[in-house]
Design a protein around this motif. Structure first.
Motif, mmCIF file in Angstrom:
data_model
loop_
_atom_site.group_PDB
_atom_site.id
_atom_site.type_symbol
_atom_site.label_atom_id
_atom_site.label_comp_id
_atom_site.label_asym_id
_atom_site.label_seq_id
_atom_site.Cartn_x
_atom_site.Cartn_y
_atom_site.Cartn_z
ATOM 1 N N UNK A 1 0.784 -1.229 0.000
ATOM 2 C CA UNK A 1 0.000 0.000 0.000
ATOM 3 C C UNK A 1 0.818 1.282 0.000
ATOM 4 N N UNK A 2 2.149 1.178 -0.053
ATOM 5 C CA UNK A 2 3.019 2.358 -0.046
ATOM 6 C C UNK A 2 3.789 2.402 -1.357
ATOM 7 N N UNK A 3 3.655 3.520 -2.073
ATOM 8 C CA UNK A 3 4.257 3.664 -3.393
ATOM 9 C C UNK A 3 4.997 5.003 -3.494
ATOM 10 N N UNK A 4 5.999 5.043 -4.345
ATOM 11 C CA UNK A 4 6.739 6.282 -4.583
ATOM 12 C C UNK A 4 5.999 7.112 -5.618
ATOM 13 N N UNK A 5 5.771 8.393 -5.299
ATOM 14 C CA UNK A 5 5.155 9.327 -6.239
ATOM 15 C C UNK A 5 6.260 10.259 -6.715
ATOM 16 N N UNK A 6 6.803 9.974 -7.906
ATOM 17 C CA UNK A 6 7.928 10.742 -8.428
ATOM 18 C C UNK A 6 7.622 12.212 -8.618
ATOM 19 N N UNK A 7 6.408 12.534 -9.041
ATOM 20 C CA UNK A 7 6.027 13.924 -9.283
ATOM 21 C C UNK A 7 6.064 14.770 -8.028
ATOM 22 N N UNK B 1 -1.976 4.206 -0.526
ATOM 23 C CA UNK B 1 -3.226 3.854 -1.165
ATOM 24 C C UNK B 1 -3.550 2.411 -0.789
ATOM 25 N N UNK B 2 -4.670 2.225 -0.112
ATOM 26 C CA UNK B 2 -5.082 0.889 0.316
ATOM 27 C C UNK B 2 -6.354 0.519 -0.437
ATOM 28 N N UNK B 3 -6.355 -0.658 -1.059
ATOM 29 C CA UNK B 3 -7.535 -1.141 -1.781
ATOM 30 C C UNK B 3 -8.328 -2.061 -0.872
ATOM 31 N N UNK B 4 -9.616 -1.812 -0.805
ATOM 32 C CA UNK B 4 -10.519 -2.667 -0.037
ATOM 33 C C UNK B 4 -11.919 -2.527 -0.614
ATOM 34 N N UNK B 5 -12.619 -3.632 -0.733
ATOM 35 C CA UNK B 5 -13.990 -3.634 -1.248
ATOM 36 C C UNK B 5 -14.098 -2.935 -2.598
ATOM 37 N N UNK C 1 -8.524 3.664 -1.074
ATOM 38 C CA UNK C 1 -8.585 4.572 0.071
ATOM 39 C C UNK C 1 -7.243 5.296 0.162
ATOM 40 N N UNK C 2 -7.304 6.619 0.119
ATOM 41 C CA UNK C 2 -6.101 7.456 0.109
ATOM 42 C C UNK C 2 -5.627 7.719 1.533
ATOM 43 N N UNK C 3 -4.333 7.490 1.775
ATOM 44 C CA UNK C 3 -3.760 7.687 3.106
ATOM 45 C C UNK C 3 -2.759 8.815 3.179
ATOM 46 N N UNK C 4 -2.690 9.646 2.150
ATOM 47 C CA UNK C 4 -1.832 10.825 2.193
ATOM 48 C C UNK C 4 -0.452 10.624 1.594
ATOM 49 N N UNK C 5 0.290 11.734 1.569
ATOM 50 C CA UNK C 5 1.675 11.752 1.096
ATOM 51 C C UNK C 5 2.586 11.852 2.307
ATOM 52 N N UNK C 6 3.741 11.174 2.248
ATOM 53 C CA UNK C 6 4.637 11.131 3.405
ATOM 54 C C UNK C 6 6.088 11.283 2.953
ATOM 55 N N UNK D 1 -0.834 1.065 7.733
ATOM 56 C CA UNK D 1 -1.336 0.157 8.766
ATOM 57 C C UNK D 1 -2.550 0.743 9.460
ATOM 58 N N UNK D 2 -2.461 2.012 9.817
ATOM 59 C CA UNK D 2 -3.580 2.693 10.479
ATOM 60 C C UNK D 2 -4.804 2.697 9.568
ATOM 61 N N UNK D 3 -4.608 2.995 8.292
ATOM 62 C CA UNK D 3 -5.717 3.038 7.342
ATOM 63 C C UNK D 3 -6.352 1.662 7.179
ATOM 64 N N UNK D 4 -5.528 0.604 7.063
ATOM 65 C CA UNK D 4 -6.073 -0.749 6.947
ATOM 66 C C UNK D 4 -6.882 -1.116 8.190
ATOM 67 N N UNK D 5 -6.367 -0.780 9.378
ATOM 68 C CA UNK D 5 -7.099 -1.055 10.631
ATOM 69 C C UNK D 5 -8.425 -0.292 10.673
ATOM 70 N N UNK D 6 -8.392 0.959 10.237
ATOM 71 C CA UNK D 6 -9.599 1.790 10.214
ATOM 72 C C UNK D 6 -10.650 1.179 9.281
ATOM 73 N N UNK D 7 -10.217 0.703 8.127
ATOM 74 C CA UNK D 7 -11.132 0.081 7.170
ATOM 75 C C UNK D 7 -11.730 -1.194 7.764
#
Length: 167
Positions: free
Chosen positions: A117-123, A130-134, A138-143, A154-160
């Motif tokens: 669920x964690x990817x590099x955004x070159x731009x 980004x976590x996929x479910x159902x 689900x967008x979890x922000x930029x870090x 992890x927090x986003x997956x638990x929340x879902x």
């Protein structure tokens, strides 16, 4: 001069490659830094308005030739932006795929971060969550760091999961 098949001579006119660091610099520019990350974590360099993968340019720069059609330039340590000459080698497509699977370099849904669920955004030059479910994304922000993005995933997956349980 726009060309899809860059020649060794033209490459030498445009950039300098340092085999010890794997970095390229433009010749004759005030801002000599060259290259940017693509969506897969590879460094791309634009020469004569055509983007080229840095590891392939490194091969052309040092050897004077592109790799043969049936060969690929592989990053030995699996780090896609580590273009040091000692980290590059020629392999067949089958060898490259077998090495990826055996080393776990790119497990499905983990990409270059090694975290689901964690990817590099070159731009943006940041890690995106980004976590996929159902059948939804689900967008979890930029870090700024992969560690903070992993925690956010992890927090986003638990929340879902909690939302599913309460529904």
């Amino acid at each position: 001069m726009k060309t899809h098949q860059l020649t060794h001579a033209r490459l030498l006119e445009k950039v300098v490659y340092d085999p010890d660091t794997g970095k390229f610099t433009h010749l004759g520019r005030r801002r000599p830094k060259v290259g940017q990350f693509d969506k897969d974590g590879y460094v791309k360099i634009s020469i004569d308005e055509v983007k080229h993968q840095a590891h392939r340019l490194a091969w052309l720069y040092v050897t004077g030739n592109y790799p043969p059609e049936d060969m690929q330039v592989d990053h030995i340590n699996g780090v896609r932006d580590d273009n040091r000459w000692t980290n590059l080698r020629l392999v067949t497509h089958a060898e490259n795929q077998a090495y990826r699977l055996a080393s776990g370099r790119e497990q499905s849904a983990r990409g270059i971060s090694g975290v689901r669920g964690v990817y590099w955004h070159g731009g943006k030059g940041k890690w995106i969550v980004t976590v996929r479910a159902d059948k939804k994304s689900h967008f979890g922000g930029y870090h700024a760091s992969v560690e903070s993005a992993a925690l956010a995933a992890t927090v986003l997956r638990n929340q879902i999961q909690e939302e599913r349980a309460s529904a």
